[in-house]
Design a protein around this motif. Structure first.
Motif, PDB file in Angstrom:
ATOM      1  N   GLU A  75       0.394  -1.225   0.288  1.00 52.82           N
ATOM      2  CA  GLU A  75       0.364  -0.260   0.294  1.00 52.82           C
ATOM      3  C   GLU A  75       1.316   0.896   0.276  1.00 52.82           C
ATOM      4  O   GLU A  75      -0.149   2.566   0.213  1.00 52.82           O
ATOM      5  CB  GLU A  75      -1.130  -0.188   0.912  1.00 52.82           C
ATOM      6  CG  GLU A  75      -1.649  -1.174   1.427  1.00 52.82           C
ATOM      7  CD  GLU A  75      -2.910  -0.866  -0.083  1.00 52.82           C
ATOM      8  OE1 GLU A  75      -3.552   0.052   0.081  1.00 52.82           O
ATOM      9  OE2 GLU A  75      -2.773  -2.065  -0.144  1.00 52.82           O
ATOM     10  N   ASN A  76       2.186   1.406  -0.301  1.00 54.15           N
ATOM     11  CA  ASN A  76       2.982   2.190  -0.095  1.00 54.15           C
ATOM     12  C   ASN A  76       1.934   3.255   1.043  1.00 54.15           C
ATOM     13  O   ASN A  76       2.331   4.291   0.913  1.00 54.15           O
ATOM     14  CB  ASN A  76       3.022   2.827  -1.145  1.00 54.15           C
ATOM     15  CG  ASN A  76       3.523   2.202  -2.532  1.00 54.15           C
ATOM     16  OD1 ASN A  76       4.752   1.868  -2.439  1.00 54.15           O
ATOM     17  ND2 ASN A  76       3.260   2.854  -3.859  1.00 54.15           N
ATOM     18  N   THR A  77       2.565   2.423   2.634  1.00 53.11           N
ATOM     19  CA  THR A  77       2.186   3.679   3.940  1.00 53.11           C
ATOM     20  C   THR A  77       3.063   2.956   4.988  1.00 53.11           C
ATOM     21  O   THR A  77       3.670   1.850   5.124  1.00 53.11           O
ATOM     22  CB  THR A  77       0.561   2.759   4.252  1.00 53.11           C
ATOM     23  OG1 THR A  77      -0.142   3.694   3.174  1.00 53.11           O
ATOM     24  CG2 THR A  77       0.451   4.280   5.028  1.00 53.11           C
ATOM     25  N   VAL A  78       2.867   4.071   5.444  1.00 54.48           N
ATOM     26  CA  VAL A  78       4.178   3.566   6.990  1.00 54.48           C
ATOM     27  C   VAL A  78       3.343   4.237   8.237  1.00 54.48           C
ATOM     28  O   VAL A  78       2.197   5.107   7.883  1.00 54.48           O
ATOM     29  CB  VAL A  78       4.885   5.034   6.781  1.00 54.48           C
ATOM     30  CG1 VAL A  78       4.861   6.076   6.884  1.00 54.48           C
ATOM     31  CG2 VAL A  78       5.945   4.242   8.084  1.00 54.48           C
ATOM     32  N   TYR A  79       3.390   3.623   8.573  1.00 49.41           N
ATOM     33  CA  TYR A  79       2.582   3.350   9.916  1.00 49.41           C
ATOM     34  C   TYR A  79       3.302   3.939  11.474  1.00 49.41           C
ATOM     35  O   TYR A  79       4.302   3.831  11.890  1.00 49.41           O
ATOM     36  CB  TYR A  79       1.302   2.393  10.156  1.00 49.41           C
ATOM     37  CG  TYR A  79       0.601   2.241   9.639  1.00 49.41           C
ATOM     38  CD1 TYR A  79       0.967   0.708   8.791  1.00 49.41           C
ATOM     39  CD2 TYR A  79      -0.782   3.080   8.866  1.00 49.41           C
ATOM     40  CE1 TYR A  79       0.263   0.484   7.081  1.00 49.41           C
ATOM     41  CE2 TYR A  79      -1.246   2.138   8.777  1.00 49.41           C
ATOM     42  CZ  TYR A  79      -0.400   1.179   7.302  1.00 49.41           C
ATOM     43  OH  TYR A  79      -1.993   0.396   6.643  1.00 49.41           O
ATOM     44  N   LEU A  80       2.435   4.975  12.492  1.00 50.35           N
ATOM     45  CA  LEU A  80       3.795   5.693  13.748  1.00 50.35           C
ATOM     46  C   LEU A  80       2.413   5.068  14.710  1.00 50.35           C
ATOM     47  O   LEU A  80       1.082   6.084  14.742  1.00 50.35           O
ATOM     48  CB  LEU A  80       4.003   6.762  13.938  1.00 50.35           C
ATOM     49  CG  LEU A  80       4.852   6.771  14.466  1.00 50.35           C
ATOM     50  CD1 LEU A  80       5.816   6.195  14.991  1.00 50.35           C
ATOM     51  CD2 LEU A  80       4.780   8.301  14.750  1.00 50.35           C
ATOM     52  N   GLN A  81       2.573   4.300  15.308  1.00 51.08           N
ATOM     53  CA  GLN A  81       1.608   3.448  16.066  1.00 51.08           C
ATOM     54  C   GLN A  81       2.146   4.082  17.543  1.00 51.08           C
ATOM     55  O   GLN A  81       3.513   3.860  18.502  1.00 51.08           O
ATOM     56  CB  GLN A  81       1.591   2.055  16.407  1.00 51.08           C
ATOM     57  CG  GLN A  81       0.582   2.054  17.493  1.00 51.08           C
ATOM     58  CD  GLN A  81      -0.192   2.302  17.887  1.00 51.08           C
ATOM     59  OE1 GLN A  81      -1.335   2.164  16.998  1.00 51.08           O
ATOM     60  NE2 GLN A  81      -1.304   3.178  18.920  1.00 51.08           N
ATOM     61  N   MET A  82       1.682   5.743  18.290  1.00 50.38           N
ATOM     62  CA  MET A  82       2.043   6.164  18.929  1.00 50.38           C
ATOM     63  C   MET A  82       1.407   5.752  20.373  1.00 50.38           C
ATOM     64  O   MET A  82       0.385   5.658  20.875  1.00 50.38           O
ATOM     65  CB  MET A  82       1.576   7.692  18.568  1.00 50.38           C
ATOM     66  CG  MET A  82       2.586   7.754  17.832  1.00 50.38           C
ATOM     67  SD  MET A  82       2.426  10.231  17.295  1.00 50.38           S
ATOM     68  CE  MET A  82       0.577  10.263  17.687  1.00 50.38           C
ATOM     69  N   ASN A  83       2.240   5.168  21.935  1.00 47.19           N
ATOM     70  CA  ASN A  83       1.219   4.707  22.748  1.00 47.19           C
ATOM     71  C   ASN A  83       1.691   5.393  24.004  1.00 47.19           C
ATOM     72  O   ASN A  83       2.485   5.959  23.959  1.00 47.19           O
ATOM     73  CB  ASN A  83       1.466   3.090  23.105  1.00 47.19           C
ATOM     74  CG  ASN A  83       0.668   2.397  21.895  1.00 47.19           C
ATOM     75  OD1 ASN A  83      -0.067   2.634  21.448  1.00 47.19           O
ATOM     76  ND2 ASN A  83       1.378   1.165  22.148  1.00 47.19           N
ATOM     77  N   ARG A  84       1.306   5.098  25.096  1.00 45.83           N
ATOM     78  CA  ARG A  84       1.453   6.447  26.421  1.00 45.83           C
ATOM     79  C   ARG A  84       2.254   7.067  25.835  1.00 45.83           C
ATOM     80  O   ARG A  84       3.188   7.765  26.498  1.00 45.83           O
ATOM     81  CB  ARG A  84       2.393   4.873  26.971  1.00 45.83           C
ATOM     82  CG  ARG A  84       2.172   3.900  27.300  1.00 45.83           C
ATOM     83  CD  ARG A  84       3.499   3.007  28.365  1.00 45.83           C
ATOM     84  NE  ARG A  84       4.644   3.131  28.440  1.00 45.83           N
ATOM     85  CZ  ARG A  84       5.145   2.580  27.642  1.00 45.83           C
ATOM     86  NH1 ARG A  84       4.467   1.744  26.637  1.00 45.83           N
ATOM     87  NH2 ARG A  84       6.618   2.697  27.668  1.00 45.83           N
ATOM     88  N   LEU A  85       1.187   8.339  25.535  1.00 45.02           N
ATOM     89  CA  LEU A  85       1.875   9.319  25.139  1.00 45.02           C
ATOM     90  C   LEU A  85       1.400  10.135  26.215  1.00 45.02           C
ATOM     91  O   LEU A  85       1.039  10.274  26.937  1.00 45.02           O
ATOM     92  CB  LEU A  85       0.617  10.217  23.852  1.00 45.02           C
ATOM     93  CG  LEU A  85       1.033   9.555  23.096  1.00 45.02           C
ATOM     94  CD1 LEU A  85      -0.806   9.708  21.708  1.00 45.02           C
ATOM     95  CD2 LEU A  85       1.888  10.281  22.257  1.00 45.02           C
ATOM     96  N   LYS A  86       2.669  11.470  25.681  1.00 47.09           N
ATOM     97  CA  LYS A  86       2.624  12.516  26.797  1.00 47.09           C
ATOM     98  C   LYS A  86       2.324  13.997  25.868  1.00 47.09           C
ATOM     99  O   LYS A  86       2.212  14.216  25.196  1.00 47.09           O
ATOM    100  CB  LYS A  86       4.029  12.414  27.319  1.00 47.09           C
ATOM    101  CG  LYS A  86       4.360  10.556  27.836  1.00 47.09           C
ATOM    102  CD  LYS A  86       6.151  11.015  27.580  1.00 47.09           C
ATOM    103  CE  LYS A  86       6.272   9.527  28.076  1.00 47.09           C
ATOM    104  NZ  LYS A  86       8.102   9.350  28.836  1.00 47.09           N
TER     105      LYS A  86
END
Length: 121
Positions: A75-86
């Motif tokens: 899909e020519n896609t990049v993801y950024l999973q962001m957990n425990r955000l501050k």
């Protein structure tokens, strides 16, 4: 012409999670690397995470263990999973890509339009 379209930003409370997506569209021969940068008000833009075509990843120290970058080659896609955000993660997040639209043409520094991430305390 290659374009980067980001999605997934928003507002979340501290400790919460968000997932950013960036899709590269247009004529693409090869994606060499993609990454996420962020810029908070009054601060310089900084690299948050990157991933090469071979899958090697790199993270800024402040997000290690909390953020995960991944990609979908089909899909020519990049993801950024962001957990425990501050709250200090609050910034405009920009997608960046190093792309070959053809074997002989290379765009080393393509940017998306940016997506706002706001983390409240």
């Amino acid at each position: 012409q290659v374009q980067l379209v980001e999605s997934g930003g928003g507002m979340v409370q501290a400790g919460g999670s968000l997932r950013l997506s960036c899709a590269a569209s247009g004529t693409i021969f090869r994606i060499n690397a993609m990454g996420w940068y962020r810029q908070a008000p009054g601060k310089q833009r900084e690299l948050v995470a990157s991933i090469t075509g071979g899958g090697n990843t790199n993270y800024v120290e402040s997000v290690k263990g909390r953020f995960t970058i991944s990609k979908d080659n089909a899909e020519n896609t990049v993801y950024l999973q962001m957990n425990r955000l501050k709250p200090e993660d609050t910034a405009v997040y920009y997608c960046n890509a190093d792309v070959n639209p053809s074997r002989w043409l290379r765009y080393k520094d393509l940017w998306g339009q940016g997506t706002q991430v706001t983390v409240s305390s």
